[in-house]
Design a protein around this motif. Structure first.
Motif, PDB file in Angstrom:
ATOM      1  N   THR A  42       0.781  -1.226   0.000  1.00  0.00           N
ATOM      2  CA  THR A  42       0.000   0.000   0.000  1.00  0.00           C
ATOM      3  C   THR A  42       0.818   1.284   0.000  1.00  0.00           C
ATOM      4  OG1 THR A  42      -0.123  -0.079   2.424  1.00  0.00           O
ATOM      5  CG2 THR A  42      -1.896  -1.157   1.185  1.00  0.00           C
ATOM      6  N   HIS A  43       2.129   1.219   0.252  1.00  0.00           N
ATOM      7  CA  HIS A  43       2.889   2.453   0.355  1.00  0.00           C
ATOM      8  C   HIS A  43       4.312   2.232  -0.135  1.00  0.00           C
ATOM      9  CE1 HIS A  43       4.642   0.514   3.888  1.00  0.00           C
ATOM     10  NE2 HIS A  43       3.409   0.314   4.323  1.00  0.00           N
ATOM     11  N   GLU A  44       5.034   3.343  -0.267  1.00  0.00           N
ATOM     12  CA  GLU A  44       6.403   3.230  -0.744  1.00  0.00           C
ATOM     13  C   GLU A  44       7.264   2.520   0.285  1.00  0.00           C
ATOM     14  OE1 GLU A  44       8.137   7.586   0.689  1.00  0.00           O
ATOM     15  OE2 GLU A  44       7.728   7.185  -1.438  1.00  0.00           O
ATOM     16  N   HIS A  45       8.348   1.969  -0.198  1.00  0.00           N
ATOM     17  CA  HIS A  45       9.197   1.154   0.653  1.00  0.00           C
ATOM     18  C   HIS A  45      10.584   1.769   0.712  1.00  0.00           C
ATOM     19  CE1 HIS A  45      10.309  -2.403   2.791  1.00  0.00           C
ATOM     20  NE2 HIS A  45      11.291  -2.658   1.951  1.00  0.00           N
ATOM     21  N   LEU A  46      11.177   1.783   1.881  1.00  0.00           N
ATOM     22  CA  LEU A  46      12.506   2.363   2.074  1.00  0.00           C
ATOM     23  C   LEU A  46      13.541   1.246   2.100  1.00  0.00           C
ATOM     24  CD1 LEU A  46      14.001   5.047   2.574  1.00  0.00           C
ATOM     25  CD2 LEU A  46      13.803   4.576   5.032  1.00  0.00           C
ATOM     26  N   ILE A  47      14.435   1.270   1.130  1.00  0.00           N
ATOM     27  CA  ILE A  47      15.473   0.246   1.011  1.00  0.00           C
ATOM     28  C   ILE A  47      16.810   0.830   1.441  1.00  0.00           C
ATOM     29  CG2 ILE A  47      16.721  -1.246  -0.597  1.00  0.00           C
ATOM     30  CD1 ILE A  47      14.246  -1.303  -2.339  1.00  0.00           C
ATOM     31  N   VAL A 144      16.990   4.185  -0.558  1.00  0.00           N
ATOM     32  CA  VAL A 144      16.237   4.305  -1.799  1.00  0.00           C
ATOM     33  C   VAL A 144      14.758   4.171  -1.462  1.00  0.00           C
ATOM     34  CG1 VAL A 144      15.792   3.316  -4.089  1.00  0.00           C
ATOM     35  CG2 VAL A 144      18.108   3.261  -3.134  1.00  0.00           C
ATOM     36  N   ARG A 145      13.950   5.087  -1.968  1.00  0.00           N
ATOM     37  CA  ARG A 145      12.505   5.014  -1.765  1.00  0.00           C
ATOM     38  C   ARG A 145      11.874   4.421  -3.014  1.00  0.00           C
ATOM     39  NH1 ARG A 145      10.824   7.432   2.754  1.00  0.00           N
ATOM     40  NH2 ARG A 145      12.279   8.869   3.791  1.00  0.00           N
ATOM     41  N   LEU A 146      11.159   3.332  -2.813  1.00  0.00           N
ATOM     42  CA  LEU A 146      10.601   2.576  -3.926  1.00  0.00           C
ATOM     43  C   LEU A 146       9.097   2.444  -3.766  1.00  0.00           C
ATOM     44  CD1 LEU A 146      11.465   0.768  -6.422  1.00  0.00           C
ATOM     45  CD2 LEU A 146      11.342  -1.156  -4.833  1.00  0.00           C
ATOM     46  N   GLY A 147       8.354   2.804  -4.811  1.00  0.00           N
ATOM     47  CA  GLY A 147       6.906   2.647  -4.782  1.00  0.00           C
ATOM     48  C   GLY A 147       6.512   1.196  -4.997  1.00  0.00           C
ATOM     49  N   PRO A 148       5.231   0.861  -4.849  1.00  0.00           N
ATOM     50  CA  PRO A 148       4.768  -0.522  -5.064  1.00  0.00           C
ATOM     51  C   PRO A 148       4.918  -0.933  -6.512  1.00  0.00           C
ATOM     52  CG  PRO A 148       2.899   0.959  -4.838  1.00  0.00           C
ATOM     53  CD  PRO A 148       4.120   1.768  -4.493  1.00  0.00           C
ATOM     54  N   LEU A 149       5.229  -2.211  -6.735  1.00  0.00           N
ATOM     55  CA  LEU A 149       5.363  -2.716  -8.097  1.00  0.00           C
ATOM     56  C   LEU A 149       3.974  -2.939  -8.659  1.00  0.00           C
ATOM     57  CD1 LEU A 149       8.271  -5.282  -7.669  1.00  0.00           C
ATOM     58  CD2 LEU A 149       8.358  -2.827  -8.015  1.00  0.00           C
ATOM     59  N   SER A 150       3.409  -1.903  -9.217  1.00  0.00           N
ATOM     60  CA  SER A 150       1.991  -1.940  -9.591  1.00  0.00           C
ATOM     61  C   SER A 150       1.747  -1.945 -11.080  1.00  0.00           C
ATOM     62  CB  SER A 150       1.275  -0.726  -8.990  1.00  0.00           C
ATOM     63  OG  SER A 150       1.879   0.474  -9.441  1.00  0.00           O
ATOM     64  N   SER A 151       2.800  -1.989 -11.893  1.00  0.00           N
ATOM     65  CA  SER A 151       2.585  -1.856 -13.335  1.00  0.00           C
ATOM     66  C   SER A 151       2.488  -3.196 -14.036  1.00  0.00           C
ATOM     67  CB  SER A 151       3.737  -1.067 -13.959  1.00  0.00           C
ATOM     68  OG  SER A 151       4.949  -1.780 -13.814  1.00  0.00           O
ATOM     69  N   VAL A 152       2.050  -4.210 -13.297  1.00  0.00           N
ATOM     70  CA  VAL A 152       1.875  -5.516 -13.902  1.00  0.00           C
ATOM     71  C   VAL A 152       0.401  -5.839 -14.005  1.00  0.00           C
ATOM     72  CG1 VAL A 152       4.078  -6.491 -13.249  1.00  0.00           C
ATOM     73  CG2 VAL A 152       2.218  -6.535 -11.632  1.00  0.00           C
ATOM     74  N   THR A 153       0.061  -6.737 -14.896  1.00  0.00           N
ATOM     75  CA  THR A 153      -1.340  -7.016 -15.189  1.00  0.00           C
ATOM     76  C   THR A 153      -1.896  -8.075 -14.254  1.00  0.00           C
ATOM     77  OG1 THR A 153      -0.868  -6.577 -17.490  1.00  0.00           O
ATOM     78  CG2 THR A 153      -2.931  -7.708 -17.006  1.00  0.00           C
ATOM     79  N   PRO A 154      -3.007  -7.815 -13.551  1.00  0.00           N
ATOM     80  CA  PRO A 154      -3.621  -8.830 -12.698  1.00  0.00           C
ATOM     81  C   PRO A 154      -4.255  -9.940 -13.522  1.00  0.00           C
ATOM     82  CG  PRO A 154      -4.985  -6.863 -12.785  1.00  0.00           C
ATOM     83  CD  PRO A 154      -3.723  -6.547 -13.526  1.00  0.00           C
ATOM     84  N   VAL A 155      -4.693 -10.976 -12.824  1.00  0.00           N
ATOM     85  CA  VAL A 155      -5.290 -12.118 -13.502  1.00  0.00           C
ATOM     86  C   VAL A 155      -6.502 -11.695 -14.310  1.00  0.00           C
ATOM     87  CG1 VAL A 155      -6.453 -14.309 -13.136  1.00  0.00           C
ATOM     88  CG2 VAL A 155      -4.488 -13.713 -11.758  1.00  0.00           C
ATOM     89  N   PRO A 156      -6.603 -12.088 -15.568  1.00  0.00           N
ATOM     90  CA  PRO A 156      -7.698 -11.644 -16.424  1.00  0.00           C
ATOM     91  C   PRO A 156      -8.978 -12.397 -16.157  1.00  0.00           C
ATOM     92  CG  PRO A 156      -6.337 -13.187 -17.604  1.00  0.00           C
ATOM     93  CD  PRO A 156      -5.678 -12.977 -16.265  1.00  0.00           C
ATOM     94  N   ARG A 157     -10.062 -11.836 -16.644  1.00  0.00           N
ATOM     95  CA  ARG A 157     -11.322 -12.567 -16.627  1.00  0.00           C
ATOM     96  C   ARG A 157     -11.302 -13.600 -17.742  1.00  0.00           C
ATOM     97  NH1 ARG A 157     -15.269  -7.577 -17.140  1.00  0.00           N
ATOM     98  NH2 ARG A 157     -13.606  -7.038 -18.590  1.00  0.00           N
ATOM     99  N   SER A 158     -12.241 -14.513 -17.737  1.00  0.00           N
ATOM    100  CA  SER A 158     -12.290 -15.533 -18.767  1.00  0.00           C
ATOM    101  C   SER A 158     -12.366 -14.901 -20.150  1.00  0.00           C
ATOM    102  CB  SER A 158     -13.525 -16.423 -18.552  1.00  0.00           C
ATOM    103  OG  SER A 158     -13.670 -17.323 -19.617  1.00  0.00           O
ATOM    104  N   THR A 159     -11.539 -15.423 -21.064  1.00  0.00           N
ATOM    105  CA  THR A 159     -11.504 -14.870 -22.422  1.00  0.00           C
ATOM    106  C   THR A 159     -11.999 -15.866 -23.452  1.00  0.00           C
ATOM    107  OG1 THR A 159      -9.209 -15.597 -22.659  1.00  0.00           O
ATOM    108  CG2 THR A 159      -9.581 -13.347 -21.871  1.00  0.00           C
ATOM    109  N   GLY A 160     -12.614 -16.942 -22.971  1.00  0.00           N
ATOM    110  CA  GLY A 160     -13.174 -17.913 -23.916  1.00  0.00           C
ATOM    111  C   GLY A 160     -12.134 -18.870 -24.444  1.00  0.00           C
ATOM    112  N   THR A 161     -11.862 -18.818 -25.722  1.00  0.00           N
ATOM    113  CA  THR A 161     -11.014 -19.827 -26.346  1.00  0.00           C
ATOM    114  C   THR A 161      -9.541 -19.532 -26.251  1.00  0.00           C
ATOM    115  OG1 THR A 161     -11.195 -18.683 -28.472  1.00  0.00           O
ATOM    116  CG2 THR A 161     -12.802 -20.416 -28.005  1.00  0.00           C
ATOM    117  N   GLY A 162      -9.149 -18.345 -25.807  1.00  0.00           N
ATOM    118  CA  GLY A 162      -7.740 -18.061 -25.623  1.00  0.00           C
ATOM    119  C   GLY A 162      -7.081 -17.527 -26.869  1.00  0.00           C
TER     120      GLY A 162
END
Length: 305
Positions: A42-47, A144-162
């Motif tokens: 939920t928040h930036e992280h201090l490394i 180093v102040r690092l924000g959450p790794l949020s630029s990845v795609t979450p699990v998709p909804r069903s897309t049928g045949t793929g």
């Protein structure tokens, strides 16, 4: 007041209870150890890291420190530095601005450098690589102040045949209709060593989680993407009761990303509540999906054919 005899009986009962609990825990399937990874949801992280300042006053960040704090594996081979969980999510090379972030080519603002055997990146380049805000604390040169790794795609909804691309090398083989054969073929690789960011099996004779599923499905006419995250975009969603042999099962990476519904691991369902996958020692192995670690972190199940 507890009498000596009663106190002794009570102590024996407590000891027996603790012993039973320990035995029960030891029988649980073992998964990746992620409890030591700080939650960055939920928040930036201090490394804490020993920064290096160049003659232009720019701070350079040791990549090893970032990887360690985020709980990511880091490996350098053939001049390429790879970072990730069970497969390589990021890849870069010293003195090269081109890099890979989740399998996509990007251009880093500043090429990474090597100094005293360590790889260093600027805050701008690390931000581009991870897809999050990165700042260095120039006051003491150690944070180093690092924000959450949020630029990845979450699990998709069903897309049928793929969206998988058919290659069907042997024509007679396909996943649908040959599920028992796929499981039998996958089991032939039991014990093959795990290697993070493994090259194709024909070259390395090793797998990571997604290169294993990619290799197996390739023999049955399905061309899967290289990363587990991308494999989770294919096909149609199925429930636990609908699972069939050959379906893919995806798992989360708790505490790593801003969204705990990010795919971090993949296995192949083989029936009877079990999957075949690879993780650490002993490499390709069979685990239960209905108990222990993997049940707790099961994220989605998908049928790609």
């Amino acid at each position: 007041m507890i009498r000596p005899a009663s106190q002794k009986a009570l102590l024996c009962a407590v000891a027996l209870l603790l012993l039973t609990a320990c035995i029960g825990c030891s029988r649980q399937p073992v998964g990746p150890k992620v409890s030591s990874v700080p939650n960055q949801a939920t928040h930036e992280h201090l490394i804490r890291a020993d920064l290096v300042k160049d003659t232009n006053g720019i701070n350079w960040i040791p990549l090893q420190s970032v990887a360690k704090d985020l709980g990511l594996r880091i490996k350098e081979k053939d001049g390429k530095v790879k970072l990730g969980y069970t497969d390589a999510m990021y890849e870069l090379m010293p003195d090269h601005s081109k890099a890979l972030s989740y399998g996509k080519e990007i251009i880093l603002p500043d090429a990474p450098i090597r100094q005293n055997g360590n790889i260093y990146v600027t805050a701008n380049s690390l931000s581009k690589l991870l897809g999050t805000k990165v700042q260095t604390d120039g006051r003491d040169g150690r944070h180093v102040r690092l924000g959450p790794l949020s630029s990845v795609t979450p699990v998709p909804r069903s897309t049928g045949t793929g969206e998988s691309q058919k290659i069907n090398r042997f024509n007679i083989f396909s996943v649908n209709g040959n599920r028992d054969e796929l499981v039998t073929y996958a089991k032939k690789f039991m014990g093959v060593p795990y290697e993070f960011g493994a090259k194709p099996y024909e070259q390395s004779k090793k797998f990571d989680c997604s290169s294993f599923t990619q290799h197996i499905f390739k023999q049955f006419g399905e061309s899967l993407p290289r990363l587990a995250r991308d494999q989770a975009q294919l096909g149609m969603s199925v429930t636990r009761n609908e699972l069939q042999k050959g379906d893919l099962i995806f798992f989360s990476v708790p505490g790593r990303f801003a969204n705990d519904k990010i795919v971090g691991h993949v296995g192949i369902y083989i029936g009877n509540g079990e999957m075949i996958h690879t993780w650490g020692d002993p490499g390709v192995q069979i685990s239960s999906v209905d108990s222990g670690y993997w049940k707790e972190h099961l994220l989605s199940m998908r049928r790609v054919s």
